[in-house]
Each structure stands twice: as structure tokens, then as C-alpha cells.
Write a protein that holds these residues in place. Structure first.
Motif, PDB file in Angstrom:
ATOM      1  N   TYR A 100       0.835  -1.200   0.000  1.00 56.51           N
ATOM      2  CA  TYR A 100       0.000   0.000   0.000  1.00 56.51           C
ATOM      3  C   TYR A 100       0.872   1.253   0.000  1.00 56.51           C
ATOM      4  N   LEU A 101       1.886   1.269   0.861  1.00 50.53           N
ATOM      5  CA  LEU A 101       2.780   2.429   0.942  1.00 50.53           C
ATOM      6  C   LEU A 101       3.555   2.644  -0.350  1.00 50.53           C
ATOM      7  N   ASP A 102       3.864   1.550  -1.049  1.00 49.14           N
ATOM      8  CA  ASP A 102       4.601   1.641  -2.313  1.00 49.14           C
ATOM      9  C   ASP A 102       3.688   1.989  -3.492  1.00 49.14           C
ATOM     10  N   GLY A 103       2.389   2.075  -3.241  1.00 49.42           N
ATOM     11  CA  GLY A 103       1.442   2.395  -4.307  1.00 49.42           C
ATOM     12  C   GLY A 103       1.081   1.202  -5.170  1.00 49.42           C
ATOM     13  N   GLN A 104       1.436  -0.001  -4.743  1.00 44.19           N
ATOM     14  CA  GLN A 104       1.139  -1.209  -5.507  1.00 44.19           C
ATOM     15  C   GLN A 104      -0.226  -1.792  -5.144  1.00 44.19           C
ATOM     16  N   LEU A 105      -0.798  -1.335  -4.068  1.00 40.12           N
ATOM     17  CA  LEU A 105      -2.079  -1.855  -3.604  1.00 40.12           C
ATOM     18  C   LEU A 105      -3.051  -0.693  -3.481  1.00 40.12           C
ATOM     19  N   MET A 106      -4.137  -0.780  -4.192  1.00 35.35           N
ATOM     20  CA  MET A 106      -5.162   0.255  -4.142  1.00 35.35           C
ATOM     21  C   MET A 106      -6.334  -0.266  -3.308  1.00 35.35           C
ATOM     22  N   VAL A 107      -6.849   0.568  -2.429  1.00 36.01           N
ATOM     23  CA  VAL A 107      -7.968   0.184  -1.575  1.00 36.01           C
ATOM     24  C   VAL A 107      -9.244   0.813  -2.113  1.00 36.01           C
ATOM     25  N   ASN A 108     -10.235  -0.020  -2.371  1.00 33.97           N
ATOM     26  CA  ASN A 108     -11.544   0.447  -2.804  1.00 33.97           C
ATOM     27  C   ASN A 108     -12.359   0.674  -1.532  1.00 33.97           C
ATOM     28  N   SER A 109     -12.420   1.924  -1.088  1.00 30.15           N
ATOM     29  CA  SER A 109     -13.047   2.228   0.197  1.00 30.15           C
ATOM     30  C   SER A 109     -14.535   1.887   0.217  1.00 30.15           C
ATOM     31  N   GLU A 110     -15.223   2.027  -0.912  1.00 22.79           N
ATOM     32  CA  GLU A 110     -16.648   1.690  -0.952  1.00 22.79           C
ATOM     33  C   GLU A 110     -16.852   0.185  -0.762  1.00 22.79           C
ATOM     34  N   ARG A 111     -16.036  -0.599  -1.425  1.00 16.00           N
ATOM     35  CA  ARG A 111     -16.132  -2.054  -1.287  1.00 16.00           C
ATOM     36  C   ARG A 111     -15.781  -2.485   0.141  1.00 16.00           C
ATOM     37  N   LEU A 112     -14.757  -1.856   0.704  1.00 17.06           N
ATOM     38  CA  LEU A 112     -14.361  -2.152   2.077  1.00 17.06           C
ATOM     39  C   LEU A 112     -15.496  -1.835   3.048  1.00 17.06           C
ATOM     40  N   ALA A 113     -16.140  -0.672   2.868  1.00 15.42           N
ATOM     41  CA  ALA A 113     -17.248  -0.291   3.737  1.00 15.42           C
ATOM     42  C   ALA A 113     -18.402  -1.288   3.618  1.00 15.42           C
ATOM     43  N   ASP A 114     -18.700  -1.732   2.399  1.00 19.80           N
ATOM     44  CA  ASP A 114     -19.762  -2.725   2.203  1.00 19.80           C
ATOM     45  C   ASP A 114     -19.450  -4.017   2.946  1.00 19.80           C
ATOM     46  N   LYS A 115     -18.206  -4.449   2.866  1.00 23.16           N
ATOM     47  CA  LYS A 115     -17.815  -5.682   3.560  1.00 23.16           C
ATOM     48  C   LYS A 115     -17.892  -5.516   5.076  1.00 23.16           C
ATOM     49  N   MET A 116     -17.509  -4.345   5.563  1.00 18.10           N
ATOM     50  CA  MET A 116     -17.577  -4.094   7.003  1.00 18.10           C
ATOM     51  C   MET A 116     -19.029  -4.110   7.488  1.00 18.10           C
ATOM     52  N   LEU A 117     -19.919  -3.498   6.711  1.00 16.68           N
ATOM     53  CA  LEU A 117     -21.330  -3.501   7.080  1.00 16.68           C
ATOM     54  C   LEU A 117     -21.917  -4.909   7.047  1.00 16.68           C
ATOM     55  N   ALA A 118     -21.538  -5.692   6.051  1.00 14.62           N
ATOM     56  CA  ALA A 118     -22.014  -7.075   5.971  1.00 14.62           C
ATOM     57  C   ALA A 118     -21.534  -7.879   7.179  1.00 14.62           C
ATOM     58  N   PHE A 119     -20.303  -7.649   7.580  1.00 20.03           N
ATOM     59  CA  PHE A 119     -19.753  -8.336   8.753  1.00 20.03           C
ATOM     60  C   PHE A 119     -20.518  -7.937  10.014  1.00 20.03           C
ATOM     61  N   GLU A 120     -20.808  -6.647  10.148  1.00 21.44           N
ATOM     62  CA  GLU A 120     -21.586  -6.171  11.295  1.00 21.44           C
ATOM     63  C   GLU A 120     -22.958  -6.836  11.338  1.00 21.44           C
ATOM     64  N   ARG A 121     -23.593  -6.972  10.176  1.00 22.99           N
ATOM     65  CA  ARG A 121     -24.904  -7.621  10.121  1.00 22.99           C
ATOM     66  C   ARG A 121     -24.805  -9.080  10.574  1.00 22.99           C
ATOM     67  N   GLN A 122     -23.745  -9.762  10.156  1.00 23.22           N
ATOM     68  CA  GLN A 122     -23.559 -11.152  10.580  1.00 23.22           C
ATOM     69  C   GLN A 122     -23.377 -11.235  12.082  1.00 23.22           C
ATOM     70  N   LEU A 123     -22.630 -10.301  12.647  1.00 23.42           N
ATOM     71  CA  LEU A 123     -22.444 -10.293  14.097  1.00 23.42           C
ATOM     72  C   LEU A 123     -23.765 -10.079  14.821  1.00 23.42           C
ATOM     73  N   GLU A 124     -24.602  -9.200  14.276  1.00 21.03           N
ATOM     74  CA  GLU A 124     -25.900  -8.946  14.899  1.00 21.03           C
ATOM     75  C   GLU A 124     -26.783 -10.190  14.878  1.00 21.03           C
ATOM     76  N   ILE A 125     -26.651 -11.011  13.850  1.00 25.40           N
ATOM     77  CA  ILE A 125     -27.426 -12.250  13.771  1.00 25.40           C
ATOM     78  C   ILE A 125     -26.924 -13.249  14.809  1.00 25.40           C
TER      79      ILE A 125
END
Length: 70
Positions: A37-62
Motif C-alpha cells: 500500500y505504501l509503495d502504491g502497488q495496492l489500491m484500496v476500494n473504500s466503498e467495497r471495504l465499507a460494504d464488507k464491514m457492514l455485511a460483517f456487522e450484520r452477521q455479528l448482529e445475527i
């Protein structure tokens, strides 16, 4: 009784070694990802990351529903 204690001790040592391997492997992977990431070789898709985090939260709530939830 001594045999059972020795077997338990050996199982514990084996478990500690496996846990240590997993932790070290995870730390190595995180270090490589961080550097990429620091070398610029890894790009983070923040929208996709947020979606995955929300999905994980929903699983925890279940799995762990709050007692005060309707």
C-alpha cells in the motif's frame, strides 16, 4: 494421572506452536500488504471495504443479537 498430565502438556505445547505460526503468518501478511500500500502497488476500494464491514456487522448482529433490540 502423570500420563494424563503429560498428554495435556504436550497438546498445549502443540496448540501454542500452531497459534504462534498463525500469528506470525498473519503479521507477515499484514506487513507485506502495508508495504504494498505504501509503495502504491495496492489500491484500496473504500466503498467495497465499507460494504464488507457492514455485511460483517450484520452477521455479528445475527449471531450475537442485542437483548434490547426490538
Amino acid at each position: 494421572m502423570v500420563k494424563n498430565h503429560r498428554e495435556s502438556s504436550e497438546k498445549l505445547e502443540g496448540s501454542e506452536k500452531r497459534i504462534s505460526f498463525v500469528i506470525n503468518t498473519t503479521e507477515d501478511k499484514v506487513s507485506r500488504l502495508r508495504q504494498a500500500y505504501l509503495d502504491g502497488q495496492l489500491m484500496v476500494n473504500s466503498e467495497r471495504l465499507a460494504d464488507k464491514m457492514l455485511a460483517f456487522e450484520r452477521q455479528l448482529e445475527i449471531v450475537f443479537p442485542e437483548k434490547d433490540s426490538p
